[in-house]
Design an enzyme around this catalytic site. Structure first.
Site, mmCIF file in Angstrom:
data_model
loop_
_atom_site.group_PDB
_atom_site.id
_atom_site.type_symbol
_atom_site.label_atom_id
_atom_site.label_comp_id
_atom_site.label_asym_id
_atom_site.label_seq_id
_atom_site.Cartn_x
_atom_site.Cartn_y
_atom_site.Cartn_z
ATOM 1 N NE ARG A 50 6.189 8.466 1.765
ATOM 2 C CZ ARG A 50 5.650 8.547 2.978
ATOM 3 N NH1 ARG A 50 4.339 8.575 3.117
ATOM 4 N NH2 ARG A 50 6.406 8.605 4.054
ATOM 5 C CG HIS A 90 9.975 5.254 6.070
ATOM 6 N ND1 HIS A 90 10.429 6.451 5.561
ATOM 7 C CD2 HIS A 90 8.793 5.543 6.693
ATOM 8 C CE1 HIS A 90 9.550 7.412 5.861
ATOM 9 N NE2 HIS A 90 8.562 6.896 6.542
ATOM 10 C CD GLN A 138 9.081 7.022 11.012
ATOM 11 O OE1 GLN A 138 8.334 7.652 10.285
ATOM 12 N NE2 GLN A 138 9.176 7.271 12.307
ATOM 13 C CG ASP A 162 4.374 0.589 10.065
ATOM 14 O OD1 ASP A 162 3.459 1.446 10.049
ATOM 15 O OD2 ASP A 162 5.068 0.323 9.056
ATOM 16 C CB CYS A 178 6.567 5.011 11.685
ATOM 17 S SG CYS A 178 5.460 3.834 10.898
ATOM 18 N NE ARG A 237 10.388 11.000 9.421
ATOM 19 C CZ ARG A 237 9.569 10.641 8.415
ATOM 20 N NH1 ARG A 237 8.410 10.076 8.676
ATOM 21 N NH2 ARG A 237 9.947 10.796 7.156
HETATM 22 N N1 CP Z 1 5.670 8.052 9.205
HETATM 23 C C1 CP Z 1 5.465 8.592 8.003
HETATM 24 O O1 CP Z 1 6.286 8.464 7.088
HETATM 25 O O2 CP Z 1 4.311 9.293 7.881
HETATM 26 P P1 CP Z 1 3.693 9.853 6.533
HETATM 27 O O3 CP Z 1 3.282 8.678 5.694
HETATM 28 O O4 CP Z 1 2.530 10.687 6.960
HETATM 29 O O5 CP Z 1 4.747 10.669 5.829
HETATM 30 N N1 NVA Z 2 4.758 0.639 6.432
HETATM 31 C C1 NVA Z 2 3.985 1.838 6.201
HETATM 32 C C2 NVA Z 2 4.692 3.037 6.722
HETATM 33 C C3 NVA Z 2 3.916 4.311 6.636
HETATM 34 C C4 NVA Z 2 4.708 5.499 7.108
HETATM 35 C C5 NVA Z 2 3.713 1.969 4.713
HETATM 36 O O1 NVA Z 2 4.608 1.723 3.909
HETATM 37 O O2 NVA Z 2 2.585 2.327 4.348
#
Ligand code: CP
Ligand code: NVA
Length: 303
Positions: free
Chosen positions: A103, A130, A133, A222, A262, A290
């Site tokens: 990530r 993502h 997701q 989101d 999400c 997930r």
């Molecule tokens: N939706 C999602 O990716 O959650 P986290 O940021 O908690 O992993």
């Molecule tokens: N768009 C958000 C998603 C979090 C799961 C971010 O990137 O922070």
């Protein structure tokens, strides 16, 4: 399939296979079954940003399959690409473990990991996309509607990483996605063009959230402030006024509409607590899926 970096890289058949495997492993594990196909294998998990769902679901999925996850904070290794180049991290990890998930802020970082590693690399969220997701989301849609094709998702808010992965999923799996955003926060034209090249007219951008939800099966939202954008919070909250998913917007959608997010959800901003807790909300089915998608993905890439 060597890596999982973007839904746009996968074939429709690969995506359907992953969904089918997610569903069968879900049923198998719920009935007490265990598939130890990753016994003796290790996944390195690199995180530049916080995570609850992604981190925990990958850790549990890896353990469920008999393998071992190792969680690595950037500060443990002096930053990704800071103490040493990303390409060196990729090659060192390739000598120790059998898979990498990452990530990151820059999408280029996962591309570089994949280019230099000779083991599978998984995108666990970047500023650009993502994909894990969006696949869990599609699985959730399939479970609730009994089909994917033709289901219309109205994505209200920021044309961000999550919206982009949903657009690619819409293109590859023949769903419909309409994104409603204020000016300056639209999904980029390249993404829309690419999604529509997979399935003509599957993805559209509008400004009016009420127009977007009028014939929607799903309302999805989101955060307005993604990780890394915290300094823009005040401006964003101002710019997104009128784009909250609240009871009034939900009332403008068909009665069967389901609510998706999400998570994490910032109640009082992009969504109200009332809508999160309403009967149409399937937020926690999404979150659960997930885990089920991650299991199928790890098995496909690492077994
Ligand atoms: N939706 C999602 O990716 O959650 P986290 O940021 O908690 O992993
Ligand atoms: N768009 C958000 C998603 C979090 C799961 C971010 O990137 O922070």
């Amino acid at each position: 399939m060597d890596d999982f970096l973007a839904i746009s890289d996968c074939s429709t058949q690969q995506l359907h296979e992953l969904l089918a495997e997610s569903g069968s492993l879900k049923a198998f594990y719920k009935s007490g079954g265990r598939d130890l196909c990753l016994a003796g294998k290790t996944l390195a998990m690199l995180f530049e940003k916080p995570s609850l769902r992604t981190r925990l679901s990958f850790q549990v999925a890896m353990t469920d399959l008999g393998g071992s996850p190792i969680y690595v904070k950037p500060e443990d290794i002096g930053g990704i690409g800071k103490r040493e180049p990303v390409k060196d991290i990729a090659r060192v990890l390739s000598r120790y473990v059998q898979g990498i998930m990452a990530r990151t802020f820059e999408h280029q970082t996962v591309l570089d990991l994949a280019r230099y590693a000779d083991i599978p690399v998984i995108n666990a969220l970047t500023d650009w996309s993502h994909p894990c997701q969006a696949m869990a989301d599609v699985l959730t849609v399939q479970e609730h509607f009994g089909r994917i094709e033709g289901i219309k998702i109205a994505f209200i808010g920021d044309g961000n990483n999550v919206a982009r992965s949903l657009a690619f999923a819409a293109g590859k799996l023949k769903m419909k996605l309409v994104v409603a955003s204020p000016h300056g926060y639209e999904l980029d034209a390249d993404t829309i063009r690419q999604a529509n090249a997979f399935t003509p007219n599957c993805t559209a951008q509008v400004t009016d959230p009420y127009a977007a939800v009028a014939d929607a099966d799903v309302i999805y939202t989101d955060t307005w402030v993604s990780m890394g954008q915290e300094e823009e919070k005040e401006k964003r909250v101002r710019d997104f006024a009128g784009y909250a998913v609240d009871a009034k917007l939900v009332a403008a959608a068909p009665r069967h509409v389901k609510i998706m997010h999400c998570l994490p959800a910032y109640r009082g901003y992009e969504i109200t607590d009332e809508v999160c807790e309403s009967p149409g909300s399937i937020l926690f089915d999404q979150a659960e899926n997930r885990l089920h998608f991650q299991r199928a993905l790890l098995k496909k890439l690492m077994a």
